[in-house]
Design a protein around this motif. Structure first.
Motif, mmCIF file in Angstrom:
data_model
loop_
_atom_site.group_PDB
_atom_site.id
_atom_site.type_symbol
_atom_site.label_atom_id
_atom_site.label_comp_id
_atom_site.label_asym_id
_atom_site.label_seq_id
_atom_site.Cartn_x
_atom_site.Cartn_y
_atom_site.Cartn_z
ATOM 1 N N GLY A 1 73.553 41.112 23.654
ATOM 2 C CA GLY A 1 74.448 40.472 24.608
ATOM 3 C C GLY A 1 75.060 39.200 24.051
ATOM 4 N N ARG A 2 75.578 38.376 24.960
ATOM 5 C CA ARG A 2 76.247 37.130 24.569
ATOM 6 C C ARG A 2 75.193 36.052 24.301
ATOM 7 N NH1 ARG A 2 79.386 36.930 28.420
ATOM 8 N NH2 ARG A 2 81.011 38.024 27.355
ATOM 9 N N ALA B 1 69.542 28.210 35.113
ATOM 10 C CA ALA B 1 70.387 27.366 34.266
ATOM 11 C C ALA B 1 71.785 27.245 34.845
ATOM 12 C CB ALA B 1 70.457 27.956 32.861
ATOM 13 N N THR B 2 72.463 26.202 34.418
ATOM 14 C CA THR B 2 73.846 25.952 34.796
ATOM 15 C C THR B 2 74.655 25.765 33.523
ATOM 16 O OG1 THR B 2 73.178 24.849 36.832
ATOM 17 C CG2 THR B 2 75.373 24.368 36.024
ATOM 18 N N VAL B 3 75.795 26.438 33.440
ATOM 19 C CA VAL B 3 76.718 26.248 32.325
ATOM 20 C C VAL B 3 77.862 25.400 32.866
ATOM 21 C CG1 VAL B 3 78.232 27.343 30.636
ATOM 22 C CG2 VAL B 3 76.128 28.500 31.362
ATOM 23 N N ILE B 4 78.127 24.285 32.198
ATOM 24 C CA ILE B 4 79.213 23.406 32.605
ATOM 25 C C ILE B 4 80.316 23.520 31.564
ATOM 26 C CG2 ILE B 4 79.901 21.055 33.149
ATOM 27 C CD1 ILE B 4 76.916 20.576 33.856
ATOM 28 N N VAL B 5 81.447 24.104 31.985
ATOM 29 C CA VAL B 5 82.606 24.297 31.114
ATOM 30 C C VAL B 5 83.765 23.568 31.779
ATOM 31 C CG1 VAL B 5 84.121 25.960 30.001
ATOM 32 C CG2 VAL B 5 81.756 26.577 30.462
ATOM 33 N N GLY B 6 84.142 22.427 31.221
ATOM 34 C CA GLY B 6 85.189 21.616 31.838
ATOM 35 C C GLY B 6 84.724 21.161 33.206
ATOM 36 N N ASP B 7 85.474 21.524 34.244
ATOM 37 C CA ASP B 7 85.088 21.141 35.603
ATOM 38 C C ASP B 7 84.450 22.310 36.357
ATOM 39 O OD1 ASP B 7 87.344 22.694 35.835
ATOM 40 O OD2 ASP B 7 88.336 21.412 37.313
ATOM 41 N N ARG B 8 84.157 23.402 35.654
ATOM 42 C CA ARG B 8 83.550 24.579 36.280
ATOM 43 C C ARG B 8 82.047 24.578 36.105
ATOM 44 N NH1 ARG B 8 85.755 29.806 34.495
ATOM 45 N NH2 ARG B 8 84.793 30.508 36.410
ATOM 46 N N ILE B 9 81.347 25.037 37.141
ATOM 47 C CA ILE B 9 79.893 25.168 37.108
ATOM 48 C C ILE B 9 79.559 26.642 37.297
ATOM 49 C CG2 ILE B 9 77.754 24.635 38.326
ATOM 50 C CD1 ILE B 9 78.932 21.929 39.017
ATOM 51 N N LEU B 10 78.875 27.230 36.304
ATOM 52 C CA LEU B 10 78.494 28.635 36.344
ATOM 53 C C LEU B 10 76.970 28.728 36.415
ATOM 54 C CD1 LEU B 10 80.786 29.828 33.412
ATOM 55 C CD2 LEU B 10 81.313 29.864 35.858
ATOM 56 N N LEU B 11 76.472 29.520 37.359
ATOM 57 C CA LEU B 11 75.029 29.656 37.543
ATOM 58 C C LEU B 11 74.516 30.879 36.808
ATOM 59 C CD1 LEU B 11 74.809 28.877 41.358
ATOM 60 C CD2 LEU B 11 74.623 27.290 39.434
ATOM 61 N N GLY B 12 73.408 30.710 36.087
ATOM 62 C CA GLY B 12 72.802 31.811 35.356
ATOM 63 C C GLY B 12 71.305 31.614 35.251
ATOM 64 N N GLU C 1 79.319 36.239 33.737
ATOM 65 C CA GLU C 1 80.186 37.363 33.387
ATOM 66 C C GLU C 1 81.280 36.903 32.419
ATOM 67 O OE1 GLU C 1 79.552 40.437 34.388
ATOM 68 O OE2 GLU C 1 77.835 39.717 35.546
ATOM 69 N N THR C 2 81.803 37.828 31.653
ATOM 70 C CA THR C 2 82.874 37.516 30.704
ATOM 71 C C THR C 2 84.049 36.842 31.398
ATOM 72 O OG1 THR C 2 82.237 39.347 29.271
ATOM 73 C CG2 THR C 2 84.475 38.508 29.022
ATOM 74 N N ASN C 3 84.445 37.340 32.556
ATOM 75 C CA ASN C 3 85.603 36.781 33.260
ATOM 76 C C ASN C 3 85.347 35.375 33.800
ATOM 77 O OD1 ASN C 3 87.184 39.002 32.738
ATOM 78 N ND2 ASN C 3 86.608 40.028 34.630
ATOM 79 N N ASP C 4 84.087 34.939 33.844
ATOM 80 C CA ASP C 4 83.761 33.577 34.272
ATOM 81 C C ASP C 4 84.048 32.560 33.174
ATOM 82 O OD1 ASP C 4 82.807 34.571 36.687
ATOM 83 O OD2 ASP C 4 80.733 34.691 35.972
ATOM 84 N N LEU C 5 84.092 33.013 31.938
ATOM 85 C CA LEU C 5 84.249 32.131 30.784
ATOM 86 C C LEU C 5 85.725 32.015 30.395
ATOM 87 C CD1 LEU C 5 81.247 33.545 28.744
ATOM 88 C CD2 LEU C 5 81.316 31.395 30.022
ATOM 89 N N PRO C 6 86.071 30.962 29.632
ATOM 90 C CA PRO C 6 87.458 30.850 29.151
ATOM 91 C C PRO C 6 87.798 32.040 28.256
ATOM 92 C CG PRO C 6 86.226 28.823 28.722
ATOM 93 C CD PRO C 6 85.245 29.845 29.202
ATOM 94 N N ILE D 1 89.473 38.182 25.098
ATOM 95 C CA ILE D 1 88.122 37.941 24.593
ATOM 96 C C ILE D 1 87.702 36.523 24.965
ATOM 97 C CG2 ILE D 1 88.383 39.584 22.682
ATOM 98 C CD1 ILE D 1 88.712 37.134 20.827
ATOM 99 N N VAL D 2 86.394 36.257 24.887
ATOM 100 C CA VAL D 2 85.880 34.920 25.187
ATOM 101 C C VAL D 2 86.405 33.949 24.137
ATOM 102 C CG1 VAL D 2 83.793 33.506 25.354
ATOM 103 C CG2 VAL D 2 83.828 35.798 26.342
ATOM 104 N N ASP D 3 86.956 32.832 24.599
ATOM 105 C CA ASP D 3 87.494 31.797 23.715
ATOM 106 C C ASP D 3 86.354 30.865 23.292
ATOM 107 O OD1 ASP D 3 88.937 29.922 22.337
ATOM 108 O OD2 ASP D 3 90.217 29.349 24.026
ATOM 109 N N SER D 4 85.754 31.162 22.153
ATOM 110 C CA SER D 4 84.598 30.388 21.694
ATOM 111 C C SER D 4 84.971 28.935 21.397
ATOM 112 C CB SER D 4 83.946 31.041 20.475
ATOM 113 O OG SER D 4 84.865 31.178 19.424
ATOM 114 N N ASP D 5 86.215 28.684 20.991
ATOM 115 C CA ASP D 5 86.629 27.301 20.729
ATOM 116 C C ASP D 5 86.596 26.463 22.007
ATOM 117 O OD1 ASP D 5 86.992 27.754 18.034
ATOM 118 O OD2 ASP D 5 89.135 28.161 18.223
ATOM 119 N N SER D 6 86.956 27.065 23.131
ATOM 120 C CA SER D 6 86.933 26.349 24.412
ATOM 121 C C SER D 6 85.509 26.064 24.891
ATOM 122 C CB SER D 6 87.653 27.151 25.489
ATOM 123 O OG SER D 6 89.014 27.237 25.196
#
Length: 133
Positions: A35-36, A53-64, A94-99, A108-113
């Motif tokens: 997986g990822r 866990a929480t993933v913080i990407v910019g101003d978004r909070i993703l729960l995992g 999910e993939t669509n949750d990520l940049p 595809i997932v933007d790993s640079d972001s």
């Protein structure tokens, strides 16, 4: 105790899995069958398999939830502490949750972001309040 004698002590280090963790993402990639995986360094605390866990990407909070930990220095670690380089696999993201970015006609997932994003222990404030009934 001789050089080749068996030690009665456990070879595993004891870690305080109650300590909140903070992990800085250096890269992200997908491995078939695994997986990822988010790679980086545990900046603080201890991360353990099964931890919310929480993933913080910019101003978004993703729960995992931490599903997998990988380390070059330890085989099948259940927990990793501050300063350790590792890869973290998360459930619930999910993939669509990520940049995303376009690549050859597909998204595809933007790993640079994601470089510099933070994965940390989930806090009560990360969970949106439910609508009052």
């Amino acid at each position: 105790m001789g050089l080749f004698s068996k030690s009665t002590k456990s070879q595993e280090e004891t870690v305080d899995v109650g300590t909140p963790f903070r992990f800085r993402v250096d890269d992200v990639f997908t491995v078939t069958g695994r997986g990822r995986l988010f790679t980086g360094i545990v900046e603080a605390g201890t991360v353990a398999i099964g931890a919310p866990a929480t993933v913080i990407v910019g101003d978004r909070i993703l729960l995992g939830q931490v599903r997998r930990l990988e380390s070059r220095k330890r085989r099948k670690p259940a927990a990793l502490g501050e300063g350790e380089e590792c890869a973290i696999g998360l459930d619930g993201i999910e993939t669509n949750d990520l940049p995303l970015r376009a690549d050859g006609g597909q998204m595809i997932v933007d790993s640079d972001s994601l470089k510099g994003a933070v994965i940390r222990s989930r806090q009560a404030s990360d969970i949106p309040p439910t609508a009052a009934r």
